[in-house]
Structure formats: C-alpha cells, structure tokens
Design a protein around this motif. Sequence first.
Motif, short mmCIF file in Angstrom:
data_model
loop_
_atom_site.label_atom_id
_atom_site.label_comp_id
_atom_site.label_asym_id
_atom_site.label_seq_id
_atom_site.Cartn_x
_atom_site.Cartn_y
_atom_site.Cartn_z
N SER A 123 78.83 63.48 14.33
CA SER A 123 77.96 64.28 14.28
C SER A 123 78.16 65.49 15.33
N ASN A 124 77.91 66.71 15.19
CA ASN A 124 77.79 67.91 16.25
C ASN A 124 76.42 67.72 16.88
N LEU A 125 76.38 67.47 18.24
CA LEU A 125 75.15 67.22 18.76
C LEU A 125 74.39 68.43 19.31
N ASP A 126 75.08 69.52 19.15
CA ASP A 126 74.69 70.98 19.68
C ASP A 126 73.22 71.01 19.82
N ASN A 127 72.72 70.84 18.47
CA ASN A 127 71.28 71.25 18.29
C ASN A 127 70.32 70.14 19.00
N LEU A 128 70.74 69.14 19.40
CA LEU A 128 69.89 68.03 19.97
C LEU A 128 70.29 68.30 21.86
N ARG A 129 71.10 68.96 22.13
CA ARG A 129 71.40 69.00 23.58
C ARG A 129 70.10 69.61 24.65
N GLY A 130 69.85 69.01 25.44
CA GLY A 130 68.81 68.97 26.30
C GLY A 130 67.45 68.34 25.93
N LEU A 131 67.38 67.96 24.84
CA LEU A 131 66.18 67.32 24.10
C LEU A 131 65.98 66.10 24.56
N GLU A 132 64.97 65.34 24.97
CA GLU A 132 64.72 64.15 25.30
C GLU A 132 64.25 63.34 24.01
N VAL A 133 65.75 62.93 23.45
CA VAL A 133 65.57 62.22 22.07
C VAL A 133 66.51 60.92 22.48
N GLU A 134 66.21 59.90 22.01
CA GLU A 134 66.59 58.82 22.03
C GLU A 134 67.64 58.67 20.71
N ILE A 135 69.05 58.47 20.99
CA ILE A 135 69.86 58.55 20.06
C ILE A 135 70.37 57.23 19.78
N VAL A 136 70.66 57.02 18.16
CA VAL A 136 71.04 55.72 17.41
C VAL A 136 72.09 56.42 16.78
N LYS A 137 73.34 55.67 16.93
CA LYS A 137 74.42 56.02 16.13
C LYS A 137 74.70 55.10 14.87
N GLY A 138 74.83 55.87 13.96
CA GLY A 138 75.09 54.95 12.67
C GLY A 138 75.21 56.07 11.36
N ASP A 139 74.76 55.25 10.24
CA ASP A 139 74.95 55.94 9.12
C ASP A 139 74.02 55.45 8.26
N LEU A 140 73.57 56.44 7.03
CA LEU A 140 72.50 56.16 6.20
C LEU A 140 72.63 54.84 5.58
N ASN A 141 73.90 54.52 5.05
CA ASN A 141 74.00 53.34 4.25
C ASN A 141 74.58 51.90 5.10
N ASP A 142 74.37 52.10 6.44
CA ASP A 142 74.36 50.96 7.16
C ASP A 142 73.39 50.70 8.44
N LEU A 143 72.36 51.70 8.17
CA LEU A 143 71.13 51.69 8.96
C LEU A 143 70.50 50.39 8.93
N VAL A 169 60.74 60.57 19.98
CA VAL A 169 61.54 60.62 18.87
C VAL A 169 62.94 59.93 19.07
N LYS A 170 63.30 59.08 18.10
CA LYS A 170 64.38 58.40 18.08
C LYS A 170 65.28 58.98 16.89
N ALA A 171 66.40 59.31 16.95
CA ALA A 171 67.18 60.23 15.91
C ALA A 171 68.55 59.38 15.65
N LEU A 172 68.46 59.07 14.28
CA LEU A 172 69.96 58.66 13.96
C LEU A 172 70.88 59.66 13.60
N VAL A 173 72.40 59.48 14.37
CA VAL A 173 73.29 60.33 14.07
C VAL A 173 74.52 59.98 13.79
N ARG A 174 75.46 60.31 13.04
CA ARG A 174 76.81 59.87 12.66
C ARG A 174 77.51 59.85 13.92
N PRO A 175 78.50 58.87 13.96
CA PRO A 175 79.30 59.15 15.47
C PRO A 175 80.13 60.46 15.49
#
Length: 335
Positions: free
Chosen positions: A35-55, A27-33
């Motif tokens: 964003s609260n990341l609590d729901n992804l804490r401890g998960l093996e997820v590749e994080i991409v920081k950005g926004d829907l409008n500049d993805l 899983v690769k996940a787009l998150v806003r800079p």
Amino acid sequence: MKVFVTGGTGFIGAHLVQLLLQQGYAVKALVRPSSNLDNLRGLEVEIVKGDLNDLEWQHMKDCQYLFHVAAHYSLWQSDRQLLYQNNVLGTRNVLAAARKAGIERTVYTSSVAAIGAGAFGQIVDETHQSPLEKLVGDYKKSKFLAEREAMQAVATGQDVVVVNPSSPIGSLDIKPTPTGDIILRFLRRQMPFYLDTGLNFIAVQDVAWGHLLALQKGKSGDRYILGHQNLTLKQLLDQLAQITGLTAPQRTVPAWLPLGVAWVDEKILAPLGKPPSVPLDGVRMAKQPMYYDASKAVRELGLPQSSLNVALKEAVDWFVSEGYVNPYGELKIKN
C-alpha cells in the motif's frame, strides 16, 4: 476508545482516520504490504500489515469498534475474480474476525452501487434494491454480495451498521476514484465531449462524518445512503469551469460511441497485450443517471451537507499541488 480501520490509506478511509484522531479515538489500521502510505504520513496510527483475506482476529482484540472501509474497486472485466475475492470473501473474513475479537460494533462501507439505480432519472433511497442480475458489472454485484455478508452477520447477532456512500469529492483522492478521474480529465483537457448522465455527489469529509455518526447513532442492520446533491455530469463540469477558468465541454457524445471503443479495448486489444483505456462496464453504468435520496442519513444520523463547490475546489487544489496535473497558464482557480 480504540478502533480498527481497514482501507485507511484510501480516499474515504484516510479522511475517516483523520476525523477519528481529531475526535479522540485511537486508531489501528490494516494496510497491505504494497500500500501507498502517503495518506497516513504524520498521523499517530498503529499499522498492521496484512490482507483482508488473511486478517486474524488477534489483531482486533484490543479494539472496541471496526470500520471496514477497504474494497477492491475496478470496472475492468478482467478483475472479476479479484473483486469477489476481496469484496465478498474478504468482507466475510473481516466480519468473522470481528466476531471472534469481540468487536462491539462494526460500520461496513458498502456503496450506492449495491443498491442499484432506479428508472431513468428516478431518485431512489435505501428501500430500493435492484435485483442482482440487473446490477451492471461485477463491481456492483460484488458490493451487493458483500453487503449481504454484513446482513448475515447481523442475523447471527453481530452489531453491524451499513453505510452506502455515493460519489465523494475532495482531497487525498490518491488512486483516483471515478469522480476524481472525471475532475482530472477535465483539468487535463481530455474531455472534449460528455455523456448525458448524472450522479449523486457529496464532500468526502461529510462521508467520513457519516461513518462516525453511523457508529454513534446508526441502527444495526440498517443501511444509510451517504450522499448530498444530484447533478447531471454537465452541471458538475460547469461548476469545474467556474472554479478553474477552463472551458467546459459543450457537446454530448452518443453512448454507442464510447461503448464501441470500450468493447474493442477490452475484448480485442486487451487480450493482445494492449492496456485498455475505457472500461466497458463503466460506460454501461454511465448510460443511466444514478440519483439518490440521502434524507434518512440526514434525519437519523445528522449527516452534514457541505458545499460541493468547496469540495470541488479542494479536489482541484490537491490534484494540482500533488502533481497529478500541470497548472496550465489558463488554469486560474478562483479564491
């Protein structure tokens, strides 16, 4: 297989990410800079920081599939511009990036809000469509227009399946959602009265499964209601009373009363700098029951229909454990 997920930090998105990981997907996940990341804490997820409008499409180029779950949710009329910018133009940008990146299949998370409601108390399915001008509020209208973006992508050759969740219930409701807010108001004893309305509810884990099953079995260009049980608000509150030992409100309130409060809040007090407490569009929506038939998703996808009582208990337990509500001495959750 590798999937790209937008909205992975949210309620539905976090459950979807957990399910994908459990089922062996990367899983690769787009998150806003911000964003609260609590729901992804401890998960093996590749994080991409950005926004829907500049993805940019390059972020997706190593992925086979896309789950576009992210959306801006607000019933405040002052957020009209943000709703269209993120939900409509953001969806257009994400789908364009997916096309350039060669994404094989996209599952787009719409909402029953985009379908609209039937006549008072009428149960509707995917074949129903309220006209745009009949949809109450800019959130519903933005989801309708965003779904139109998905269908236009299909018309140009993209493989896109649309899912329309109803009102999910469960843990990780971090914001919380409107359904979570109902549960919280009940737990905080902030609901002495209730509106005579109703909704379709579903366990949030089933919604996550509905997304994955749509990827695996859904038909491109089709939409699938991810729902389960139609309940009046009173029936939901009575179930919460059984779970918690708290007393459910017994009296209804006429719709004109919260409508009046909401109108004063948004039209008079908000411009003067007072944060509004009741969204006018939220009350307008609640005047009419919103009931749905999810049999297509059950039949064609195998959508699970888990116990709502269990989902409600999980939601209550999570809100208490996360400190959203003090565990009152009278709150005696049944095992």
